[in-house]
Write a protein that holds these residues in place. Structure first.
Motif, PDB file in Angstrom:
ATOM      1  N   GLU A  31       0.830  -1.203   0.000  1.00  0.00           N
ATOM      2  CA  GLU A  31       0.000   0.000   0.000  1.00  0.00           C
ATOM      3  C   GLU A  31       0.872   1.264   0.000  1.00  0.00           C
ATOM      4  O   GLU A  31       1.932   1.290   0.600  1.00  0.00           O
ATOM      5  CB  GLU A  31      -0.844  -0.031   1.274  1.00  0.00           C
ATOM      6  N   ILE A  32       0.423   2.304  -0.700  1.00  0.00           N
ATOM      7  CA  ILE A  32       1.077   3.604  -0.576  1.00  0.00           C
ATOM      8  C   ILE A  32       0.216   4.451   0.349  1.00  0.00           C
ATOM      9  O   ILE A  32      -0.940   4.728   0.059  1.00  0.00           O
ATOM     10  CB  ILE A  32       1.239   4.306  -1.934  1.00  0.00           C
ATOM     11  N   ARG A 172       6.658   9.437  -8.940  1.00  0.00           N
ATOM     12  CA  ARG A 172       5.401   8.743  -8.706  1.00  0.00           C
ATOM     13  C   ARG A 172       5.401   7.391  -9.413  1.00  0.00           C
ATOM     14  O   ARG A 172       4.993   6.374  -8.860  1.00  0.00           O
ATOM     15  CB  ARG A 172       4.267   9.613  -9.241  1.00  0.00           C
ATOM     16  N   ASP A 173       5.901   7.412 -10.640  1.00  0.00           N
ATOM     17  CA  ASP A 173       5.958   6.165 -11.412  1.00  0.00           C
ATOM     18  C   ASP A 173       6.864   5.149 -10.728  1.00  0.00           C
ATOM     19  O   ASP A 173       6.562   3.955 -10.686  1.00  0.00           O
ATOM     20  CB  ASP A 173       6.441   6.443 -12.836  1.00  0.00           C
ATOM     21  N   ARG A 176       4.952   3.564  -7.804  1.00  0.00           N
ATOM     22  CA  ARG A 176       3.952   2.620  -8.303  1.00  0.00           C
ATOM     23  C   ARG A 176       4.625   1.301  -8.669  1.00  0.00           C
ATOM     24  O   ARG A 176       4.183   0.224  -8.318  1.00  0.00           O
ATOM     25  CB  ARG A 176       3.258   3.186  -9.542  1.00  0.00           C
ATOM     26  N   THR A 179       5.802  -0.697  -5.578  1.00  0.00           N
ATOM     27  CA  THR A 179       4.754  -1.366  -4.815  1.00  0.00           C
ATOM     28  C   THR A 179       4.160  -2.510  -5.623  1.00  0.00           C
ATOM     29  O   THR A 179       3.838  -3.556  -5.081  1.00  0.00           O
ATOM     30  CB  THR A 179       3.628  -0.396  -4.423  1.00  0.00           C
ATOM     31  N   GLU A 180       4.039  -2.308  -6.937  1.00  0.00           N
ATOM     32  CA  GLU A 180       3.400  -3.343  -7.742  1.00  0.00           C
ATOM     33  C   GLU A 180       4.312  -4.529  -7.997  1.00  0.00           C
ATOM     34  O   GLU A 180       3.895  -5.671  -7.937  1.00  0.00           O
ATOM     35  CB  GLU A 180       2.885  -2.753  -9.058  1.00  0.00           C
ATOM     36  N   MET A 199      -0.705  10.087  -5.704  1.00  0.00           N
ATOM     37  CA  MET A 199       0.282   9.084  -5.340  1.00  0.00           C
ATOM     38  C   MET A 199      -0.266   7.970  -4.464  1.00  0.00           C
ATOM     39  O   MET A 199       0.122   6.825  -4.609  1.00  0.00           O
ATOM     40  CB  MET A 199       1.399   9.807  -4.577  1.00  0.00           C
ATOM     41  N   CYS A 200      -1.165   8.308  -3.554  1.00  0.00           N
ATOM     42  CA  CYS A 200      -1.441   7.378  -2.452  1.00  0.00           C
ATOM     43  C   CYS A 200      -2.714   6.564  -2.639  1.00  0.00           C
ATOM     44  O   CYS A 200      -3.628   6.946  -3.346  1.00  0.00           O
ATOM     45  CB  CYS A 200      -1.573   8.154  -1.145  1.00  0.00           C
ATOM     46  N   ASP A 201      -2.755   5.418  -1.950  1.00  0.00           N
ATOM     47  CA  ASP A 201      -3.963   4.611  -1.883  1.00  0.00           C
ATOM     48  C   ASP A 201      -4.850   5.090  -0.742  1.00  0.00           C
ATOM     49  O   ASP A 201      -6.057   5.073  -0.823  1.00  0.00           O
ATOM     50  CB  ASP A 201      -3.602   3.141  -1.631  1.00  0.00           C
ATOM     51  N   ARG A 218      -9.448   6.255  -3.483  1.00  0.00           N
ATOM     52  CA  ARG A 218     -10.321   5.657  -4.479  1.00  0.00           C
ATOM     53  C   ARG A 218     -11.776   6.033  -4.231  1.00  0.00           C
ATOM     54  O   ARG A 218     -12.546   6.197  -5.154  1.00  0.00           O
ATOM     55  CB  ARG A 218     -10.150   4.136  -4.468  1.00  0.00           C
TER      56      ARG A 218
END
Lengths: 303, 318
Positions: A31-32, A172-173, A176, A179-180, A199-201, A218
């Motif tokens: 998670e970010i 930012r990329d 991502r 984390t992915e 940037m964040c979740d 989200r």
């Protein structure tokens, strides 16, 4: 999901002043997580406590099942961090700087160092003295430094300070991707909302050392409902049902409410039936920024 | 620990100022050598034929001193006894006091450079912790899976190693310069040492190593203090200022105080010159070698308790 980081009722008092009051939250794997708050709210203090630079007055911080308080070395092994500016040894080259940190962890190979340098895109300038680096390059070297030991948790304090828009985007990329592909969790702190939103979740709002709100970013994006600002006269008689049935938030000139478009006439009719003067009803685009300001001004007003 | 030491070593030796320090040290020795060489060529040393008679006169005057001063001062008594024994030994074994300049006298003279080495070691000791704070790199250093005690210990050991390196440079380089300029001694020379009422001949080069180490004790203590101030207050200029002041003034001030107060013997600087117990007189009556060693250990422990205690506990908030 498992928690990589858990703060349990963390308190910090410096010279009798409470800086952090009973802060509890946890960050999940992959998670970010954003820490948002005005300057001086306690973001940096919180981060320094997680990495062990500052001691806890009360409570505990658990990283990957290990307490920072009781088992510092085991806990901090899982963390990579930049605390405020990434300050490096200016008289050493980028590579020599990375070697310094590599020697302080177990089992970091030369290949790993090269891989990280490649990842942050510093291959060409890595043998130059850090003194000659631009701020953006220092940020990237800072990021390289915290990725060397493949931490489970990355902590970045104000990471985009001084970066240009292109640099921020690139950064930012990177996050991502990390984390992915590697399942890292990231904590980012900032006082810039727009940036955090992208940037964040999940974002925690900290104010005066207290956690005031945690939001999934989200939720805002996926939400069909719109937010309306209804300008009205006194609401004393209807406050109860507005709050219970419509979950309204009261502001000086009326209230805001988050509803589907079809429900608006329903609400207005009920207001008029209750003899409330309605002056206007307008759709507003509600961003995190507004939510943030709402939360923070509310607390300020309460003082 | 090896890795930590290597890190510290690299950080020090990649600095320009460290190179300058070493160059200055080498230059100092060369200049000194040139100066002594010039003196040697302008003044002619003659061999004194009557040295035995002169020593005899010295012995009788020392004996007089022994009966008068030695009566009420134990330290002066040892001093006179030692001088008499050494001179008698010279007469008996036909060892003339030698004025000749050679490699070992030059290495001995180069002990003057130890204060310069001390100055540099103190600068390193004062900066090694505080510079991490002023540059902000302390934050990246303390978030490693390594305890603060280990990090501070690696820094202190680095200071010690740096000091030893400086001493080794002086000793070895002055041997080289001494050998080139003055050559080896014409006759076999050895150091005459007096211990337990007996005179023994010792290898002169080995004796010089001991002398170097003994005369570095005050530097070791002051550098340790500078290190303590630097880790406790995180301020290198403060640490350097106080330490250098004490390095240059501490000894003199202690000697002045010693003539009035007995408690002077508890001051650090009254105890740093251990050579007094071998070749001279301690500054306060009744002081012994073991007393000084205990005092030095106490100071050493206090400095380290402060340094480690404060460094390990304190919040890094700046």
């Amino acid at each position: 999901m498992s928690a990589v980081l858990t703060l349990e009722h963390v308190k910090k008092t410096i010279k009798g002043n409470p800086i952090i009051n009973d802060l509890s939250f946890s960050v999940q794997a992959g998670e970010i997580f954003g820490l948002l708050g005005p300057n001086g709210a306690g973001k940096t203090t919180t981060i320094r406590m997680i990495v062990g630079l500052i001691g806890l007055t009360d409570g505990d911080i658990i990283v990957s099942g290990k307490s920072v308080k009781k088992n510092f070395e085991e806990a901090v092994k899982n963390i990579g961090a930049i605390v405020e500016n990434p300050e490096m040894y200016k008289h050493l080259t980028g590579y020599q700087n990375l070697k310094q940190y590599a020697r302080m962890h177990k089992g970091i190979s030369k290949e790993k160092i090269d891989e990280v340098i490649e990842l942050v895109g510093l291959t060409e300038r890595i043998d130059e003295k850090v003194r000659t680096y631009s701020l953006g390059m220092r940020q990237r070297l800072g990021l390289a430094q915290c990725l060397l030991h493949d931490p489970k948790l990355l902590i970045l304090d104000e990471p985009t300070n001084g970066l240009d828009p292109a640099g921020i985007r690139e950064f930012r990329d990177h996050l991502r991707m990390l984390t992915e592909t590697k399942g890292m969790s990231v904590i980012v702190s900032s006082h810039l909302l727009s940036e955090m939103e992208m940037m964040c979740d999940r974002i925690a709002i900290i104010q005066q050392g207290t956690l005031t709100d945690i939001q999934y970013v989200r939720d805002f994006v996926d939400n069909d409902q719109m937010v309306y600002l209804i300008e009205t006269g006194p609401l004393d008689n209807v406050k109860n049902w507005l709050q219970q049935d419509w979950n309204a938030t009261f502001v000086d000139s009326g209230f805001t409410v988050s509803v589907n478009k079809e429900e608006v006439p329903l609400l207005l009719n009920r207001l008029i039936d209750s003899k409330v003067s309605v002056y206007s009803a307008k759709e507003i685009v509600k961003t995190l920024e507004q939510r943030f300001l709402e939360v923070t001004t509310h607390t300020n007003g309460g003082l | 620990m090896g890795n930590l030491l290597m890190n510290e070593w690299i950080k020090i030796f990649r600095k320009l100022s460290t190179t300058i320090m070493i160059v200055l040290l080498l230059l100092g020795i060369v200049t000194m050598g040139a100066f002594y060489k010039y003196q040697e060529t302008t003044s002619t040393t003659q061999v004194n034929e009557n040295w035995k008679q002169e020593l005899q006169t010295q012995i009788s005057s020392d004996q007089e001193g022994l009966t008068t001063a030695g009566e009420n001062n134990a330290n002066m008594k040892t001093y006179y006894e030692r001088q008499i024994a050494l001179n008698e030994y010279r007469i008996e074994n036909d060892i003339a006091p030698n004025n000749e300049q050679h490699i070992w006298t030059f290495v001995g003279d180069s002990q003057m450079m130890i204060s310069l080495a001390g100055l540099f070691s103190i600068i390193i000791a004062a900066g090694i912790v505080s510079s991490e704070f002023s540059s902000g790199t302390i934050k990246l250093l303390l978030i490693r899976p390594i305890s603060r005690v280990k990090i501070l210990l690696s820094k202190y050991i680095t200071v010690l190693l740096f000091g030893i390196l400086m001493l080794a440079i002086i000793y070895l380089f002055s041997s080289l310069v001494g050998l080139v300029l003055f050559g080896l001694p014409s006759t076999d020379v050895s150091h005459l040492a007096y211990s337990n009422g007996e005179v023994i001949e010792r290898s002169i080069s080995f004796n010089l190593v001991i002398q170097y180490l003994l005369s570095s004790i005050d530097i070791l203590m002051i550098a340790t203090m500078a290190f303590m101030i630097s880790s406790a207050f995180r301020n290198s200029s403060f640490a350097i200022g106080i330490s250098l002041f004490l390095l240059f003034m501490g000894g003199t001030a202690t000697i002045l105080l010693a003539s009035w107060f007995d408690w002077t013997k508890y001051i650090l600087f009254a105890n740093t010159d251990l050579t007094a117990y071998f070749d001279g007189v301690p500054i306060v009556e009744g002081m012994t070698l073991s007393f000084s060693i205990v005092m030095l250990l106490i100071y050493f422990l206090i400095f380290h308790l402060l340094a480690f205690g404060i460094f390990a506990k304190r919040d890094v908030a700046a």
